[in-house]
Design a protein around this motif. Structure first.
Motif, PDB file in Angstrom:
ATOM      1  N   UNK A   1    -132.077 -28.385   2.001  1.00 31.86           N
ATOM      2  CA  UNK A   1    -131.849 -27.801   0.679  1.00 31.86           C
ATOM      3  C   UNK A   1    -132.305 -26.342   0.654  1.00 31.86           C
ATOM      4  N   UNK A   2    -133.465 -26.099   1.225  1.00 31.19           N
ATOM      5  CA  UNK A   2    -134.009 -24.739   1.234  1.00 31.19           C
ATOM      6  C   UNK A   2    -133.168 -23.824   2.121  1.00 31.19           C
ATOM      7  N   UNK A   3    -132.801 -24.323   3.308  1.00 30.59           N
ATOM      8  CA  UNK A   3    -132.056 -23.491   4.255  1.00 30.59           C
ATOM      9  C   UNK A   3    -130.551 -23.500   4.009  1.00 30.59           C
ATOM     10  N   UNK A   4    -130.087 -24.393   3.139  1.00 29.35           N
ATOM     11  CA  UNK A   4    -128.673 -24.517   2.779  1.00 29.35           C
ATOM     12  C   UNK A   4    -127.781 -24.793   3.993  1.00 29.35           C
ATOM     13  N   UNK A   5    -128.270 -25.620   4.870  1.00 29.40           N
ATOM     14  CA  UNK A   5    -127.477 -26.073   6.008  1.00 29.40           C
ATOM     15  C   UNK A   5    -128.006 -27.426   6.457  1.00 29.40           C
ATOM     16  N   UNK A   6    -127.094 -28.247   6.966  1.00 36.63           N
ATOM     17  CA  UNK A   6    -127.452 -29.603   7.356  1.00 36.63           C
ATOM     18  C   UNK A   6    -127.168 -29.760   8.849  1.00 36.63           C
ATOM     19  N   UNK A   7    -128.232 -29.681   9.638  1.00 37.10           N
ATOM     20  CA  UNK A   7    -128.084 -29.819  11.084  1.00 37.10           C
ATOM     21  C   UNK A   7    -128.933 -30.961  11.646  1.00 37.10           C
ATOM     22  N   UNK A   8    -130.077 -31.165  11.071  1.00 34.54           N
ATOM     23  CA  UNK A   8    -130.990 -32.207  11.539  1.00 34.54           C
ATOM     24  C   UNK A   8    -130.387 -33.593  11.264  1.00 34.54           C
ATOM     25  N   UNK A   9    -130.389 -34.510  12.261  1.00 28.57           N
ATOM     26  CA  UNK A   9    -129.859 -35.868  12.041  1.00 28.57           C
ATOM     27  C   UNK A   9    -130.543 -36.603  10.896  1.00 28.57           C
ATOM     28  N   UNK A  10    -131.851 -36.365  10.701  1.00 29.75           N
ATOM     29  CA  UNK A  10    -132.548 -37.012   9.588  1.00 29.75           C
ATOM     30  C   UNK A  10    -132.048 -36.492   8.246  1.00 29.75           C
ATOM     31  N   UNK A  11    -131.754 -35.210   8.183  1.00 27.33           N
ATOM     32  CA  UNK A  11    -131.208 -34.638   6.954  1.00 27.33           C
ATOM     33  C   UNK A  11    -129.821 -35.216   6.664  1.00 27.33           C
ATOM     34  N   UNK A  12    -129.005 -35.359   7.699  1.00 30.30           N
ATOM     35  CA  UNK A  12    -127.668 -35.927   7.522  1.00 30.30           C
ATOM     36  C   UNK A  12    -127.757 -37.363   7.021  1.00 30.30           C
ATOM     37  N   UNK A  13    -128.725 -38.110   7.560  1.00 29.34           N
ATOM     38  CA  UNK A  13    -128.888 -39.494   7.126  1.00 29.34           C
ATOM     39  C   UNK A  13    -129.366 -39.562   5.681  1.00 29.34           C
ATOM     40  N   UNK A  14    -130.266 -38.660   5.312  1.00 30.73           N
ATOM     41  CA  UNK A  14    -130.750 -38.620   3.931  1.00 30.73           C
ATOM     42  C   UNK A  14    -129.606 -38.320   2.966  1.00 30.73           C
ATOM     43  N   UNK A  15    -128.771 -37.350   3.313  1.00 29.93           N
ATOM     44  CA  UNK A  15    -127.620 -37.021   2.470  1.00 29.93           C
ATOM     45  C   UNK A  15    -126.644 -38.201   2.420  1.00 29.93           C
ATOM     46  N   UNK A  16    -126.506 -38.920   3.522  1.00 26.40           N
ATOM     47  CA  UNK A  16    -125.621 -40.083   3.545  1.00 26.40           C
ATOM     48  C   UNK A  16    -126.094 -41.145   2.560  1.00 26.40           C
ATOM     49  N   UNK A  17    -127.407 -41.361   2.495  1.00 25.26           N
ATOM     50  CA  UNK A  17    -127.947 -42.337   1.553  1.00 25.26           C
ATOM     51  C   UNK A  17    -127.714 -41.879   0.109  1.00 25.26           C
ATOM     52  N   UNK A  18    -127.951 -40.604  -0.149  1.00 26.41           N
ATOM     53  CA  UNK A  18    -127.767 -40.070  -1.511  1.00 26.41           C
ATOM     54  C   UNK A  18    -126.311 -40.166  -1.939  1.00 26.41           C
ATOM     55  N   UNK A  19    -125.417 -39.641  -1.112  1.00 22.44           N
ATOM     56  CA  UNK A  19    -123.993 -39.637  -1.456  1.00 22.44           C
ATOM     57  C   UNK A  19    -123.423 -41.051  -1.446  1.00 22.44           C
TER      58      UNK A  19
END
Length: 266
Positions: free
Chosen positions: A74-92
Motif C-alpha cells: 500500500x505504501x509503495x503502491x506496487x505488489x511484488x511480494x508473494x505474501x502481499x499478493x496472497x493478502x490482496x487475494x484474500x481481500x478481493x
C-alpha cells in the motif's frame, strides 16, 4: 441452554466450519434427533468467535507476513511480494460473497433454508468436489495464484450462501479446478474464511444488540472454547489427511448425508 447442548453444538460448529461437509446440514439434523430449542444469537456469535480464533491462531505466522507485506504494498503502491499478493487475494476474494449476501439475504434466510435444498446442495456440490479431486492434480501453491484463479474462487465462494454447499467445500473445489494442489486449495480456503467469519460474527453481534438478547455466559464460554479447539484440531488434521487420501471420503459422506436428509424431510 444446558451444558450438553452447548458442548455438542460447539463441537459440531467447530468441525463443520472448515470441513467440506456443510455446517448448515448438520445443524438441521440436530433438532431431528434432539428436543433442543434454538441456541440463540449469543451462542452463534460465540462459536463463530471460537472458529475465527482457531484459524487466526493456526495461520498466525502467515497472517503476520501477509499483513506486513500488504502494508508495504500500500505504501509503495506496487505488489511484488508473494505474501502481499496472497493478502490482496484474500481481500478481493471476499468481496463477491459480501455483495451477494447483501442482495439476497432475505431469500437465503427463507426460501433456501429448506432441508431438501440443503440435501441437493450436499449431493450436487459433493459430486463436483469429487470430480475436481479426481482430475489431474495441480501443482501450484496459493502463492502462485493468478488473478483469474482468485476471481473464480471468489465467485464460487458466493455460492456458499446456498445451504448445503459448504463454504470450504466450494472454495476448495474451485481452487482444485484452477490447478492448485490439495493443501494449497485448503489453506487458501481457510485464509478466505477469516474475513467471512469476522463479518458474519459482526453482523450477528449487531442483531444481538438491536434485539437486546440476553447472554448465557456459561454456554457462551463453553461454545467459544470448544468450537475454537475443535476447529483448530480440524484444520491441523484435515491438511494432513488430504495430502495422503484426498477429498473422496468427504464426497462419500456428503452424498450419504444428502440422501439421509431427503429420506427424513422429503
Amino acid at each position: 441452554m444446558d451444558i450438553i447442548q452447548a458442548i455438542v453444538l460447539a463441537i459440531v460448529q467447530g468441525l463443520t466450519e472448515f470441513l467440506p461437509i456443510s455446517s448448515s446440514a448438520h445443524l438441521l439434523l440436530v433438532p431431528v434427533f434432539t428436543a433442543w430449542d434454538d441456541q440463540g444469537l449469543a451462542f452463534d456469535v460465540a462459536v463463530h468467535l471460537g472458529s475465527l480464533a482457531a484459524v487466526i491462531l493456526y495461520f498466525r505466522r502467515e497472517i503476520a507476513d501477509m499483513w506486513s507485506a500488504w502494508w508495504r504494498s500500500v505504501i509503495e503502491r506496487r505488489i511484488q511480494d508473494p505474501d502481499a499478493k496472497l493478502a490482496w487475494a484474500v481481500i478481493l476474494g471476499t468481496i463477491p460473497v459480501c455483495v451477494v449476501a447483501l442482495l439476497i439475504k432475505d431469500l437465503v434466510a427463507d426460501a433456501f433454508r429448506s432441508p431438501v435444498v440443503v440435501a441437493f446442495g450436499l449431493i450436487v456440490f459433493g459430486i463436483l468436489l469429487g470430480w475436481a479431486d479426481w482430475r489431474k492434480h495441480g501443482q501450484r501453491t496459493e502463492y502462485q495464484m493468478r488473478a483469474r484463479d482468485v476471481a473464480v474462487i471468489a465467485f464460487a465462494q458466493a455460492l456458499a450462501l446456498i445451504p448445503g454447499t459448504s463454504r470450504s467445500g466450494i472454495t476448495i473445489t474451485a481452487a482444485l479446478f484452477m490447478g492448485l494442489n490439495r493443501e494449497a486449495a485448503a489453506r487458501f480456503s481457510f485464509l478466505l474464511s477469516i474475513p467471512v467469519i469476522a463479518l458474519a460474527g459482526a453482523f450477528e453481534t449487531r442483531g444481538m444488540i438491536v434485539e437486546g438478547v440476553g447472554v448465557d455466559w456459561l454456554a457462551v464460554t463453553i461454545g467459544t472454547v470448544l468450537s475454537g479447539l475443535s476447529a483448530y484440531l480440524c484444520i491441523h488434521y484435515f491438511l494432513a489427511f488430504i495430502k495422503r487420501i484426498g477429498m473422496q471420503p468427504f464426497v462419500a459422506y456428503r452424498i450419504a448425508l444428502g440422501i439421509l436428509l431427503l429420506v427424513l424431510f422429503w
